[in-house]
Design a protein around this motif. Sequence first.
Motif, PDB file in Angstrom:
ATOM      1  N   LEU A 173       0.824  -1.206   0.000  1.00 45.66           N
ATOM      2  CA  LEU A 173       0.000   0.000   0.000  1.00 45.66           C
ATOM      3  C   LEU A 173       0.861   1.261   0.000  1.00 45.66           C
ATOM      4  O   LEU A 173       0.630   2.186  -0.783  1.00 45.66           O
ATOM      5  CB  LEU A 173      -0.895   0.025   1.250  1.00 45.66           C
ATOM      6  CG  LEU A 173      -2.252  -0.651   1.152  1.00 45.66           C
ATOM      7  CD1 LEU A 173      -2.992  -0.520   2.474  1.00 45.66           C
ATOM      8  CD2 LEU A 173      -3.071  -0.014   0.019  1.00 45.66           C
ATOM      9  N   VAL A 174       1.853   1.291   0.881  1.00 49.67           N
ATOM     10  CA  VAL A 174       2.716   2.458   0.985  1.00 49.67           C
ATOM     11  C   VAL A 174       3.369   2.747  -0.367  1.00 49.67           C
ATOM     12  O   VAL A 174       3.426   3.895  -0.820  1.00 49.67           O
ATOM     13  CB  VAL A 174       3.795   2.255   2.078  1.00 49.67           C
ATOM     14  CG1 VAL A 174       4.857   3.350   2.014  1.00 49.67           C
ATOM     15  CG2 VAL A 174       3.154   2.228   3.459  1.00 49.67           C
ATOM     16  N   TYR A 175       3.805   1.683  -1.045  1.00 52.71           N
ATOM     17  CA  TYR A 175       4.497   1.888  -2.328  1.00 52.71           C
ATOM     18  C   TYR A 175       3.543   2.265  -3.469  1.00 52.71           C
ATOM     19  O   TYR A 175       3.969   2.512  -4.587  1.00 52.71           O
ATOM     20  CB  TYR A 175       5.342   0.659  -2.695  1.00 52.71           C
ATOM     21  CG  TYR A 175       6.714   0.727  -2.046  1.00 52.71           C
ATOM     22  CD1 TYR A 175       7.709   1.557  -2.582  1.00 52.71           C
ATOM     23  CD2 TYR A 175       7.008   0.005  -0.899  1.00 52.71           C
ATOM     24  CE1 TYR A 175       8.952   1.648  -1.983  1.00 52.71           C
ATOM     25  CE2 TYR A 175       8.243   0.091  -0.293  1.00 52.71           C
ATOM     26  CZ  TYR A 175       9.215   0.918  -0.841  1.00 52.71           C
ATOM     27  OH  TYR A 175      10.443   1.027  -0.247  1.00 52.71           O
ATOM     28  N   ARG A 176       2.233   2.298  -3.212  1.00 54.75           N
ATOM     29  CA  ARG A 176       1.307   2.876  -4.207  1.00 54.75           C
ATOM     30  C   ARG A 176       1.454   4.384  -4.239  1.00 54.75           C
ATOM     31  O   ARG A 176       1.068   5.031  -5.195  1.00 54.75           O
ATOM     32  CB  ARG A 176      -0.144   2.528  -3.840  1.00 54.75           C
ATOM     33  CG  ARG A 176      -0.502   1.101  -4.120  1.00 54.75           C
ATOM     34  CD  ARG A 176      -1.920   0.866  -3.699  1.00 54.75           C
ATOM     35  NE  ARG A 176      -2.818   1.622  -4.569  1.00 54.75           N
ATOM     36  CZ  ARG A 176      -3.892   1.083  -5.136  1.00 54.75           C
ATOM     37  NH1 ARG A 176      -4.191  -0.167  -4.922  1.00 54.75           N
ATOM     38  NH2 ARG A 176      -4.672   1.820  -5.906  1.00 54.75           N
ATOM     39  N   TRP A 227      15.253   3.089  -1.119  1.00 55.10           N
ATOM     40  CA  TRP A 227      14.835   1.705  -1.319  1.00 55.10           C
ATOM     41  C   TRP A 227      13.568   1.696  -2.161  1.00 55.10           C
ATOM     42  O   TRP A 227      12.535   2.188  -1.722  1.00 55.10           O
ATOM     43  CB  TRP A 227      14.568   1.027   0.023  1.00 55.10           C
ATOM     44  CG  TRP A 227      15.814   0.832   0.853  1.00 55.10           C
ATOM     45  CD1 TRP A 227      16.508   1.786   1.510  1.00 55.10           C
ATOM     46  CD2 TRP A 227      16.486  -0.399   1.083  1.00 55.10           C
ATOM     47  NE1 TRP A 227      17.583   1.241   2.139  1.00 55.10           N
ATOM     48  CE2 TRP A 227      17.601  -0.112   1.905  1.00 55.10           C
ATOM     49  CE3 TRP A 227      16.275  -1.728   0.670  1.00 55.10           C
ATOM     50  CZ2 TRP A 227      18.492  -1.089   2.321  1.00 55.10           C
ATOM     51  CZ3 TRP A 227      17.158  -2.701   1.104  1.00 55.10           C
ATOM     52  CH2 TRP A 227      18.267  -2.376   1.915  1.00 55.10           C
ATOM     53  N   ASP A 228      13.641   1.135  -3.364  1.00 57.84           N
ATOM     54  CA  ASP A 228      12.391   1.009  -4.111  1.00 57.84           C
ATOM     55  C   ASP A 228      11.686  -0.288  -3.701  1.00 57.84           C
ATOM     56  O   ASP A 228      12.169  -1.050  -2.873  1.00 57.84           O
ATOM     57  CB  ASP A 228      12.622   1.138  -5.618  1.00 57.84           C
ATOM     58  CG  ASP A 228      13.441   0.000  -6.176  1.00 57.84           C
ATOM     59  OD1 ASP A 228      13.401  -1.099  -5.581  1.00 57.84           O
ATOM     60  OD2 ASP A 228      14.143   0.196  -7.193  1.00 57.84           O
ATOM     61  N   LYS A 229      10.505  -0.520  -4.313  1.00 56.03           N
ATOM     62  CA  LYS A 229       9.602  -1.533  -3.794  1.00 56.03           C
ATOM     63  C   LYS A 229      10.236  -2.909  -3.617  1.00 56.03           C
ATOM     64  O   LYS A 229      10.183  -3.517  -2.539  1.00 56.03           O
ATOM     65  CB  LYS A 229       8.389  -1.622  -4.727  1.00 56.03           C
ATOM     66  CG  LYS A 229       7.310  -2.549  -4.231  1.00 56.03           C
ATOM     67  CD  LYS A 229       6.109  -2.489  -5.159  1.00 56.03           C
ATOM     68  CE  LYS A 229       5.167  -3.648  -4.936  1.00 56.03           C
ATOM     69  NZ  LYS A 229       4.086  -3.663  -5.931  1.00 56.03           N
TER      70      LYS A 229
END
Lengths: 338, 272
Positions: B45-48, B56-58
Motif C-alpha cells: 500500500l505504501v508503495y502505491r 529503497w524502491d519496492k
Amino acid sequence: MSAIKIRNLQKSYRVYQKKEGLGASLAGLFRREYRTVDAVKGIDLDVEGGEFVAFLGPNGAGKTTTLKLLSGVISPSGGEATVLGHVPWRRENDYRRRFALVMGQKNQLWWDLPAQESFKLHQKIYRIDPADFARTRDELVDLLDIRRLLSQPVRELSLGERMKMELTAALLHSPEVLFLDEPTIGLDVVAQHNIQLFLKHYQKVRGITILLTSHYMKDIAALCKRVVVIARGEIVYDGSLAGIVDKFSGHKVLTVQFGGERMPGNLSRYGEVLEEVAPKARLRVDRGEIAKVLSAVLAEHAVDDVSVEDPPLEEVIAEMFARSSDGPAATDLQPVGM
Amino acid sequence: MSYLGVFLTFARNSLIRDMTFRANFIIELISSMSWMAMNLGFYTLVYRYTQNIAGWDKYEFFVFIATTMFVNSLVQAFFMPNAEELSEMVRTGGLDFALLKPIDTQFLVSLQRVNWSSLGNFLVALMLLAYAVPRIEGYQFSLAAAVLYPLYIVAGVLILYSVMITLAATSIWLGRNQSLYDFWFYITNFSRYPMEIYDGPFGKPLQWAFTFIIPILVVINVPAGIMAKPILADNPYGPWLAVFAVLATIAALAFSRWVFQKALGSYRSASS
C-alpha cells in the motif's frame, strides 16, 4: 576421607522489609528498608563417604539453604565447604557430574513430555555411555516399578509417580553424592514407604553418600542412623535419632496401673498428670526424679503394673523446634522483588 | 560435538511437545504467517504512493522485509521462548536445576526450547526473497552476496540474541524483570527499517546510537543491503558497515556472556 567437609559455612540474605498497605508500598518505591537474614550461621560438619545423614529442623532453619550451597546453586557469604574434594559454588562440570539434587517441591522433568524423553536428555547432558544408560535406567525403573509409566506425559502422573521419575532422572548418571530435599513431601503413606524402601536399598547397594531433609520422622527413622538438627542456621545436635530424646527431653513418662478399689487422689505431687483414666494414670516426671518418684509410688499404693518410657520422638522434636523458633526465624525467604 | 547432541535433543523434545498440542501449533503457525502477510500488504500500500523510501524502491524493500522475516523467525524459534522462560525460572527457582547440570549454563538456558512454529515464517521469507530479487531493477547476481547474505543473517540473529539474553539476565539480579524485556521489543522495532531513514537532527543521533552503542541497526541492514544492492552501495557507511557488523557481533556476544556470568554469580534462588 570425608565426602563432605563444611567449615564455618555462612549465608545471609538481604531482604526487603515490606510494610503493610498500599501507602507503605508506594513509599517503598523510594525508600527501602532492608534487613539481613542469616539463613546459615557458621555450620561445621563432616560426612563420611557412604553415610546417610538426615537434616532435621523447623521451616526456615537453613536446611534447604545448606543443600543449595553444597550443590553450588548459591554462593556462601563466608566459610568453606568441599564435596568430593570440589568447592561446590565453583560449579565445575567435573563436580556436577558426580552429584545430584532432588527437590520434592520442584520438578525438573519436562512437564508435557513422557519422562523417558527427559531421561534421554539427561543422557546427552551428562554424557552417559548408551549401554550404561540403558542398564541404569532399566534397573531404576524396575526397582521403582514405573516402567509402564515411561511413555506417559509427566503432567498425567500422580505426585508419587512423578517423584519416582524425578529420582530416576537424578540417579541416571550414578551420582556419588545425593542431596534430597523433602523427597516425600505431600505423598501418601504408601508412596512415602515405597520411596523409603527404594532409597534404603539403593544407598545400601551403591554405598553412596546421601544428605536428606525431611519433615517426616518416619523417613528419618527408617533411613538414617545419623541426624543433624539445624535450628536458626546453627547445628544444635549431631548424633543418633534416639540420642535426641536423651539430650532434649528432660523428662520421662511414667504409666501406672493401680490395683485396689479406687484411684489415689492428688497424683500431681509426683509430676504433671498427662492422663488419668481409672485405673490408669500417665505422669510426666523429671528425669532426675524418676527413681525417687517410682519408689514412692510403689511404696504408697497398690500397683498392678508400671512402665517408664521416653516421651515420643515427635513430641520431643516439636518441643525442641518450638523452643528454637522463638523470635524472628528466617522463614519464607524470597528474592528481593521489584 | 556433545553440545550439538544436547541441542538436537532439545529440538527433538520441543518438536514432540509441539506435536502433542497440534492445534496450538497450527494456530501459532497461521497467526504468525498472517501477521507477516499483513505487513507485506501494508508496505505494498505504501508503495502505491511513493516510488522510493530513503533510497529503497519496492522490490529492494521486499528483500529487506524478507531479511527481517528470516532474522525474526530464527530469533523466535531458538531464543525468544528461552529468554522469556529465564525470567520465570528465576522467579520460581527453576534455574536451580540448570545450575546443577554439567554443561554451560548459558547454553542450556538459551537453547532448551525450540519454537518450531516460528520457522513457518522462514519458508515465507524464502518465497518472498525468490519473488522480489529478480524483480529488482538492474539486478546482477553476485556470488559474494549469495555467500555473505546467510552469514550476516546469522550474525544479526546473534546480535539480537545478545541483547535479549543480556536483558533477560538482569532478572537474575532483580528477581523479576518483565519491563526490561518489553524494552527489547521497543528497541528492536528500530532495526526493522532501512537505516537511511534515520536522518536529520532527531534521526542522526538515533542512527548513530543504534549502530555503534547497541548495534541493532546492522542486524537487518547489512544482510539486506548486501542482497538488494551491490554490497551496501547506497548505505551511508558503505561496505565498511559489513566489517563493523562482524566486530559488533563478537562484541555483543562477549558482552552478553560477561553480563550473564556476572548475574549467575549473584543468583540467590527462590525459597523452596
